[in-house]
Design a protein around this motif. Structure first.
Motif, short mmCIF file in Angstrom:
data_model
loop_
_atom_site.label_atom_id
_atom_site.label_comp_id
_atom_site.label_asym_id
_atom_site.label_seq_id
_atom_site.Cartn_x
_atom_site.Cartn_y
_atom_site.Cartn_z
N UNK A 192 -1.61 -57.62 1.49
CA UNK A 192 -0.32 -57.17 2.01
C UNK A 192 0.83 -57.58 1.11
N UNK A 193 0.52 -58.33 0.09
CA UNK A 193 1.52 -58.66 -0.93
C UNK A 193 0.79 -58.95 -2.24
N UNK A 194 1.54 -58.95 -3.33
CA UNK A 194 0.95 -59.23 -4.63
C UNK A 194 0.44 -60.67 -4.62
N UNK A 195 -0.83 -60.89 -4.97
CA UNK A 195 -1.39 -62.25 -4.89
C UNK A 195 -0.94 -63.11 -6.06
N UNK A 196 -0.99 -64.42 -5.93
CA UNK A 196 -0.73 -65.30 -7.08
C UNK A 196 -1.80 -65.10 -8.13
N UNK A 197 -1.37 -65.07 -9.39
CA UNK A 197 -2.27 -64.75 -10.49
C UNK A 197 -2.23 -65.84 -11.55
N UNK A 198 -3.32 -65.99 -12.32
CA UNK A 198 -3.30 -66.95 -13.43
C UNK A 198 -2.23 -66.57 -14.45
N UNK A 199 -1.62 -67.53 -15.10
CA UNK A 199 -0.50 -67.24 -16.02
C UNK A 199 -0.88 -66.40 -17.23
N UNK A 200 -2.18 -66.33 -17.58
CA UNK A 200 -2.58 -65.55 -18.75
C UNK A 200 -2.95 -64.10 -18.40
N UNK A 201 -2.73 -63.68 -17.16
CA UNK A 201 -3.12 -62.32 -16.74
C UNK A 201 -2.37 -61.27 -17.53
N UNK A 202 -3.10 -60.29 -18.06
CA UNK A 202 -2.49 -59.19 -18.81
C UNK A 202 -2.68 -57.85 -18.11
N UNK A 209 -11.43 -61.89 -14.46
CA UNK A 209 -12.33 -61.94 -15.60
C UNK A 209 -11.50 -61.84 -16.87
N UNK A 210 -11.55 -62.85 -17.68
CA UNK A 210 -10.75 -62.85 -18.90
C UNK A 210 -9.27 -62.76 -18.57
N UNK A 211 -8.62 -61.73 -19.09
CA UNK A 211 -7.19 -61.55 -18.84
C UNK A 211 -6.93 -60.49 -17.77
N UNK A 212 -7.96 -60.05 -17.06
CA UNK A 212 -7.81 -59.01 -16.04
C UNK A 212 -8.00 -59.59 -14.64
N UNK A 236 4.62 -64.44 -15.62
CA UNK A 236 3.46 -63.69 -16.16
C UNK A 236 3.92 -62.89 -17.38
N UNK A 237 4.24 -63.59 -18.44
CA UNK A 237 4.86 -62.96 -19.61
C UNK A 237 3.86 -62.17 -20.45
N UNK A 238 2.56 -62.26 -20.13
CA UNK A 238 1.56 -61.51 -20.89
C UNK A 238 1.14 -60.20 -20.21
N UNK A 239 1.70 -59.90 -19.06
CA UNK A 239 1.31 -58.70 -18.34
C UNK A 239 1.60 -57.44 -19.17
N UNK A 240 0.57 -56.60 -19.33
CA UNK A 240 0.71 -55.35 -20.07
C UNK A 240 0.55 -54.13 -19.16
N UNK A 241 -0.24 -54.26 -18.13
CA UNK A 241 -0.44 -53.14 -17.21
C UNK A 241 -0.43 -53.64 -15.77
N UNK A 242 0.33 -52.92 -14.93
CA UNK A 242 0.34 -53.19 -13.49
C UNK A 242 -0.01 -51.89 -12.79
N UNK A 243 -1.09 -51.91 -12.03
CA UNK A 243 -1.54 -50.71 -11.33
C UNK A 243 -1.54 -51.00 -9.83
N UNK A 244 -0.55 -50.41 -9.14
CA UNK A 244 -0.41 -50.57 -7.69
C UNK A 244 -0.57 -49.23 -6.98
N UNK A 245 -1.45 -48.41 -7.47
CA UNK A 245 -1.70 -47.08 -6.90
C UNK A 245 -2.13 -47.17 -5.45
N UNK A 246 -1.59 -46.26 -4.63
CA UNK A 246 -2.03 -46.09 -3.24
C UNK A 246 -1.91 -47.37 -2.42
N UNK A 247 -0.70 -47.91 -2.38
CA UNK A 247 -0.36 -48.97 -1.45
C UNK A 247 0.63 -48.41 -0.43
N UNK A 248 1.44 -49.27 0.15
CA UNK A 248 2.46 -48.84 1.11
C UNK A 248 3.84 -49.31 0.67
#
Length: 336
Positions: free
Chosen positions: A150-160, A138-141, A180-192
């Motif tokens: 099981x792995x980081x999924x492919x994301x749209x290039x505007x994802x922040x 949704x939008x940039x999220x 993904x040069x617009x990424x501002x927050x990455x939250x990978x809490x509680x993975x493996x």
């Protein structure tokens, strides 16, 4: 004879009186019944308890408390509000309503439209945002919480903003965030996550927040200089898992949270921008006198650094009295 005629008239008057009395009695009984019935109905309505239907809105804010919503879900990107000023025009579905003569059986036999199917969309499929896989974009999220990844999924290039909590991701690769040069927050809490490539995050020029608590990391990858908040609590990181001078050049870092790991020393030097340092529940036994303060400048006060947590470590902080002279507050921990 006149006497017989007078007696006949009296008899007729008596019969008429009897009939009148019966009629009045019947009418009186009917009126009484109606009165009792009306009285019974009023009694029923009077006994109705309508307290449960009282819905005051004065205390609605106290009843429905959403004050912690942002803290629990922590979504930084808010979808734009849609203001509706006029009634929407009739939808095409309403304009194309079936003829009244159409039977229910005929409607049931019509095939469902493709948009009526529920479920996650694969990348590039019709009806869903391209490049999101099992995520909701949704939008940039990109919201990928609890999606069985099981792995980081492919994301749209505007994802922040990426939220991929409560999955089974085990390895973060450098290619996962490429472009993904617009990424501002990455939250990978509680993975493996047990491993992250050295360049997995370093090449993200806008990254402000990196949240990795509740994983299995034994080493911390290199961080971009734009980072403001690093949360790597509840991992397995020893002091050897941190690069030498790992945080010295991070001039925007304000929050460094490494509690519940396996550190045996305080990572130093720390940037002057730091406001909060959480190292509780590690294995720290000692510290250098210049860990927080510059021993050559006794007049300097390090005002931003007001929150230092060292509780839950085997260190006795009272053994290092010259280590805190520049701090506005003493660290939290054991002083005896």
């Amino acid at each position: 004879s006149p006497r017989r005629s007078r007696m006949g008239r009296l008899a007729r008057l008596g019969i008429a009186s009897l009939l009148l009395g019966a009629t009045w009695a019947a009418l009186a009984d009917e009126g009484t019944g109606k009165g009792e019935k009306a009285g019974d109905e009023l009694t029923v309505y009077e006994n109705l308890d309508l307290d449960n239907y009282d819905l005051p809105l004065d205390n609605y804010g106290e009843t429905v408390d959403l004050s912690n919503y942002e803290e629990l879900y922590d979504y930084g990107d808010l979808a734009p509000k849609i203001e509706v000023g006029t009634l929407a025009p009739p939808s095409k579905a309403r304009e194309a309503a079936p003829d009244p003569g159409t039977t229910a059986k005929t409607l049931e036999l019509q095939p469902p439209s493709p948009s009526s199917h529920a479920g996650p969309q694969e990348p590039g499929t019709a009806g869903g945002p391209a490049g999101c896989g099992r995520c909701l974009c949704l939008g940039t999220s990109a919201y990928c919480d609890d999606a069985g990844l099981e792995r980081v999924p492919p994301l749209p290039p505007h994802t922040a903003y990426l939220y991929a909590r409560f999955n089974r991701i085990g390895h973060v690769r450098a290619a996962d965030f490429a472009g993904l040069v617009q990424l501002r927050r990455i939250d990978l809490t509680s993975n493996s996550i047990s491993r992250a490539d050295a360049d997995a995050f370093r090449l993200l020029p806008e990254l402000r927040e990196l949240l990795l608590p509740g994983n299995r990391l034994t080493a911390l990858p290199e961080l971009p200089r734009s980072i403001v908040r690093l949360d790597a609590r509840l991992n397995r990181i020893p002091s050897a898992g941190l690069r030498p001078d790992a945080f010295r050049d991070l001039a925007q870092l304000q929050f460094l949270h490494l509690s519940d790991n396996e550190l045996d020393s305080i990572p130093a030097p720390l940037p002057q921008s730091l406001r909060s340092l959480h190292l509780q529940n590690n294995n720290i036994r000692s510290l250098q006198e210049d860990t927080f303060c510059d021993s050559r400048h006794h007049g300097h006060v390090r005002r931003p650094l007001e929150d230092i947590r060292l509780d839950g470590n085997p260190i006795n902080l009272s053994l290092f009295p010259n280590a805190y002279f520049c701090l506005p507050r003493l660290p939290t921990g054991r002083f005896h």
